[in-house]
Design a protein around this motif. Structure first.
Motif, short mmCIF file in Angstrom:
data_model
loop_
_atom_site.label_atom_id
_atom_site.label_comp_id
_atom_site.label_asym_id
_atom_site.label_seq_id
_atom_site.Cartn_x
_atom_site.Cartn_y
_atom_site.Cartn_z
N SER A 109 -4.55 -86.68 -62.41
CA SER A 109 -3.52 -86.40 -61.70
C SER A 109 -2.75 -85.42 -62.48
O SER A 109 -1.71 -84.94 -61.73
CB SER A 109 -2.53 -87.76 -61.57
N SER A 110 -2.96 -85.11 -63.75
CA SER A 110 -2.41 -84.08 -64.50
C SER A 110 -2.67 -82.75 -63.73
O SER A 110 -3.83 -82.56 -63.78
CB SER A 110 -2.51 -84.11 -65.85
N PRO A 111 -1.76 -81.91 -63.29
CA PRO A 111 -2.21 -80.57 -62.96
C PRO A 111 -2.86 -79.51 -63.82
O PRO A 111 -3.59 -78.55 -63.50
CB PRO A 111 -0.73 -79.78 -62.57
N PHE A 145 3.20 -90.28 -64.88
CA PHE A 145 4.28 -90.16 -64.12
C PHE A 145 4.47 -88.56 -63.88
O PHE A 145 3.91 -87.64 -64.61
CB PHE A 145 5.63 -90.55 -65.00
N GLN A 146 5.10 -88.44 -62.96
CA GLN A 146 5.68 -87.01 -62.75
C GLN A 146 7.05 -86.82 -62.65
O GLN A 146 7.43 -87.60 -61.60
CB GLN A 146 4.47 -86.42 -61.41
N SER A 161 4.27 -83.72 -66.13
CA SER A 161 3.11 -84.57 -66.02
C SER A 161 3.08 -85.51 -67.20
O SER A 161 2.99 -84.69 -68.27
CB SER A 161 1.94 -84.07 -65.54
N LYS A 162 3.25 -86.69 -67.18
CA LYS A 162 3.07 -87.44 -68.42
C LYS A 162 1.88 -88.47 -68.02
O LYS A 162 2.36 -89.33 -67.08
CB LYS A 162 4.29 -88.05 -69.08
N VAL A 163 0.83 -88.72 -68.99
CA VAL A 163 -0.11 -89.74 -68.92
C VAL A 163 -0.26 -90.17 -70.21
O VAL A 163 -0.57 -89.80 -71.13
CB VAL A 163 -1.53 -89.18 -68.40
N SER A 173 -1.61 -94.24 -79.61
CA SER A 173 -1.22 -94.10 -78.24
C SER A 173 -0.34 -92.70 -78.13
O SER A 173 0.36 -92.51 -79.36
CB SER A 173 -0.39 -95.00 -77.74
N SER A 174 -0.36 -92.02 -77.16
CA SER A 174 0.49 -90.81 -76.78
C SER A 174 0.75 -90.81 -75.42
O SER A 174 -0.04 -91.13 -74.36
CB SER A 174 0.10 -89.66 -77.29
N MET A 175 1.79 -89.87 -75.00
CA MET A 175 2.17 -89.50 -73.76
C MET A 175 1.65 -87.97 -73.46
O MET A 175 2.08 -87.13 -74.20
CB MET A 175 3.58 -89.62 -73.04
N MET A 176 0.51 -87.78 -72.89
CA MET A 176 -0.14 -86.61 -72.75
C MET A 176 0.89 -85.74 -71.78
O MET A 176 0.72 -86.18 -70.52
CB MET A 176 -1.42 -86.39 -72.48
N THR A 177 1.53 -84.82 -72.14
CA THR A 177 2.69 -84.13 -71.20
C THR A 177 2.03 -82.57 -71.08
O THR A 177 2.09 -82.05 -71.74
CB THR A 177 3.89 -84.18 -71.92
#
Length: 269
Positions: A109-111, A145-146, A161-163, A173-177
């Protein structure tokens, strides 16, 4: 005598003419019926949306065709009612959205991954397939999330974008942004994005390795210039189009303009 008979017949016909004229006027009941019909369709649209949300959240994951059929009903009735249309000018895109459904891995879903496919069209699917095949608990994905800030009048804004990515049973863990700039619109339902940077944020590994100063080190570490690197690989690859076929105050259905079969369903937070 003829004139008298003619007047008499004319007088007799007046009540029938009056009745005919009034019987062909739109009645109050007719207007109420049309309004009720519109209300019924609006309620039906709400039911279609709730059904779509429910199957998106289902375990095990719903079949792709089920999702597409449910989306088709929402889009079709929304178009009939004039709801959820013209997303690039309606003003509803802005806000924070949570991913409900992705056809494959939620990271897609991340661009950034859309742009990555542009840069490596022949090998992208193979690379994605390898990472997708990593099983839990070695790799876990979600939620995603977006946050969109889209200024309709100026046709500019931003998308973040955060996954969430977790490894080794949540040990790290991390939020790939990924951050992208909205550079313009494309038709009634598209916005143009240009990828800027990608960075793992809120990473637990920094705190594990560096203790109390881990958060400070992470916040001050530079983001990876993913857009620039993609452009060096293939000019123009960092630019993509987010196509949104339905968007209202609570629900959004978006696609990668280059891979329209990949549909993503989002709910507003």
């Amino acid at each position: 005598m003829d004139i008298i008979i003619l007047k008499f017949l004319l007088l007799l016909s007046i009540p029938y003419c009056w009745s005919f004229i009034h019987s062909n006027k739109p009645s109050t009941y007719g207007r109420i019926g049309l309004s009720a019909l519109s209300d019924d369709k609006t309620e039906k649209l709400s039911e279609y949306k709730q059904f779509l949300i429910s199957i998106c959240s289902r375990t095990p994951k719903a079949l792709y065709q089920e999702i597409e059929d449910a989306i088709g009903k929402v889009e079709s009735l929304g178009e009939e009612l004039g709801i959820g249309q013209a997303s690039s000018s309606s003003g509803f895109l802005s806000g924070k959205w949570e991913l409900l459904y992705a056809p494959k891995d939620a990271t897609r879903s991340s661009p950034f991954f859309w742009a990555f496919r542009n840069a490596f069209p022949e090998s992208a699917d193979q690379i994605f397939g390898i990472t997708d095949a990593i099983p839990a608990p070695i790799k876990e994905v979600g939620p995603a999330f977006q946050t969109i800030d889209f200024k309709v009048g100026s046709s500019s804004g931003s998308l973040v974008s955060k996954v969430k990515l977790s490894a080794i049973g949540g040990f790290a863990s991390s939020m790939m942004t990924t951050r992208a700039t909205i550079t313009g619109v494309d038709g009634l339902d598209g916005v143009r994005l240009k990828i800027d940077t990608t960075k793992p944020e809120d990473s637990t590994i920094f705190e594990t390795l560096f203790g109390p100063i881990g958060k400070t080190i992470q916040e001050n570490s530079p983001a990876f210039p993913s857009g620039e690197v993609l452009e060096q690989t293939k000019p123009g690859s960092s630019e993509i189009i987010l196509r949104t076929s339905y968007c209202d105050e609570s629900l959004r259905v978006s696609r990668n303009s280059n891979v329209m079969n990949d549909v993503y369903v989002w709910k507003r937070q």
